[in-house]
Scaffold this active site. Sequence first.
Site, PDB file in Angstrom:
ATOM      1  N   ASP A 104      42.443  52.998  28.223  1.00  0.00           N
ATOM      2  CA  ASP A 104      42.321  51.569  27.926  1.00  0.00           C
ATOM      3  C   ASP A 104      43.452  51.180  26.961  1.00  0.00           C
ATOM      4  O   ASP A 104      44.560  50.910  27.397  1.00  0.00           O
ATOM      5  CB  ASP A 104      40.919  51.351  27.343  1.00  0.00           C
ATOM      6  CG  ASP A 104      40.563  49.904  27.123  1.00  0.00           C
ATOM      7  OD1 ASP A 104      40.758  49.111  28.043  1.00  0.00           O
ATOM      8  OD2 ASP A 104      40.084  49.563  26.032  1.00  0.00           O
ATOM      9  N   LYS A 132      44.226  50.967  32.686  1.00  0.00           N
ATOM     10  CA  LYS A 132      44.344  49.505  32.536  1.00  0.00           C
ATOM     11  C   LYS A 132      45.687  49.188  31.882  1.00  0.00           C
ATOM     12  O   LYS A 132      45.777  49.164  30.650  1.00  0.00           O
ATOM     13  CB  LYS A 132      43.227  48.986  31.620  1.00  0.00           C
ATOM     14  CG  LYS A 132      41.815  49.151  32.135  1.00  0.00           C
ATOM     15  CD  LYS A 132      40.860  48.585  31.077  1.00  0.00           C
ATOM     16  CE  LYS A 132      39.418  48.756  31.439  1.00  0.00           C
ATOM     17  NZ  LYS A 132      38.516  48.384  30.323  1.00  0.00           N
ATOM     18  N   ARG A 166      26.053  55.722  34.074  1.00  0.00           N
ATOM     19  CA  ARG A 166      26.916  56.869  34.386  1.00  0.00           C
ATOM     20  C   ARG A 166      26.588  57.488  35.740  1.00  0.00           C
ATOM     21  O   ARG A 166      27.429  58.091  36.374  1.00  0.00           O
ATOM     22  CB  ARG A 166      26.740  57.977  33.340  1.00  0.00           C
ATOM     23  CG  ARG A 166      27.251  57.645  31.969  1.00  0.00           C
ATOM     24  CD  ARG A 166      27.300  58.924  31.134  1.00  0.00           C
ATOM     25  NE  ARG A 166      27.361  58.665  29.699  1.00  0.00           N
ATOM     26  CZ  ARG A 166      28.476  58.411  29.026  1.00  0.00           C
ATOM     27  NH1 ARG A 166      29.631  58.357  29.654  1.00  0.00           N
ATOM     28  NH2 ARG A 166      28.449  58.210  27.736  1.00  0.00           N
TER      29      ARG A 166
HETATM   30  P1  5GP Z   1      41.211  53.934  24.542  1.00  0.00           P
HETATM   31  O1  5GP Z   1      41.385  54.811  23.330  1.00  0.00           O
HETATM   32  O2  5GP Z   1      42.193  54.213  25.639  1.00  0.00           O
HETATM   33  O3  5GP Z   1      41.161  52.476  24.170  1.00  0.00           O
HETATM   34  O4  5GP Z   1      39.754  54.181  25.035  1.00  0.00           O
HETATM   35  C1  5GP Z   1      39.377  55.177  25.863  1.00  0.00           C
HETATM   36  C2  5GP Z   1      37.873  55.256  25.897  1.00  0.00           C
HETATM   37  O5  5GP Z   1      37.245  53.958  25.778  1.00  0.00           O
HETATM   38  C3  5GP Z   1      37.423  55.791  27.237  1.00  0.00           C
HETATM   39  O6  5GP Z   1      37.370  57.192  27.233  1.00  0.00           O
HETATM   40  C4  5GP Z   1      36.064  55.152  27.403  1.00  0.00           C
HETATM   41  O7  5GP Z   1      35.106  55.929  26.758  1.00  0.00           O
HETATM   42  C5  5GP Z   1      36.180  53.830  26.670  1.00  0.00           C
HETATM   43  N1  5GP Z   1      36.464  52.724  27.620  1.00  0.00           N
HETATM   44  C6  5GP Z   1      37.604  52.004  27.709  1.00  0.00           C
HETATM   45  N2  5GP Z   1      37.534  51.079  28.678  1.00  0.00           N
HETATM   46  C7  5GP Z   1      36.301  51.223  29.241  1.00  0.00           C
HETATM   47  C8  5GP Z   1      35.629  50.559  30.335  1.00  0.00           C
HETATM   48  O8  5GP Z   1      36.116  49.646  30.997  1.00  0.00           O
HETATM   49  N3  5GP Z   1      34.377  50.999  30.613  1.00  0.00           N
HETATM   50  C9  5GP Z   1      33.772  52.015  29.922  1.00  0.00           C
HETATM   51  N4  5GP Z   1      32.541  52.351  30.302  1.00  0.00           N
HETATM   52  N5  5GP Z   1      34.375  52.652  28.900  1.00  0.00           N
HETATM   53  C10 5GP Z   1      35.637  52.268  28.571  1.00  0.00           C
END
Ligand code: 5GP
Length: 176
Positions: A104, A132, A166
Amino acid sequence: MKQIKDKNFVPFIESQLLQARIKELAQLLNKDYDRKNPLLIGVLNGSFMFIGDLFKSIEIECEVTFIRVASYQSTTSTGEVKQILGLKEDIRNRHVIIVEDIVDTGMTMQEVLGQLASQKPASIKILTLLYKPEALKVPLKVDYIGFEIENKFVIGYGLDYDGFGRNLDAIYVVQE
Ligand code: 5GP
């Protein structure tokens, strides 16, 4: 449509498409890691279902293990610190593939990558089922991507909303 707590989710990536793409990713690994005995490191909880299916389609010699990433507020700095838990394997001189469910902002992966890279693996790459691009906040090279998706909240196939969702066998997106 699936309702979880206060939100509704609609089908986004169907199971057949997921499985077909996972087989393609496995084929890439079969080719890129032949005779390298890679170590796949799954990031729990979200990646458990994905890595299970991916692992079944890998035909070369390879190993799998799992880590958790714990976040806490540091008392010495203002930022959030991420700690890797559960890695028992010695990854020095190993070919490591970090397997994530979704990237994300990229902050989790950037941190995990940095900490694992400091243990001197032979190589280290990131593989994620979902990515994303619009949400990315840090420079991060993601080596293998299942699907690039828009910046919306998704669940299913290991991904949760507040612990639920999940077990869905496909990806669903929040209805706005
Ligand atoms: P980042 O550090 O890249 O922002 O976040 C990664 C983590 O955020 C992922 O491993 C997941 O746990 C959570 N996350 C980010 N986007 C989503 C989403 O659209 N849906 C869900 N269920 N979790 C997300």
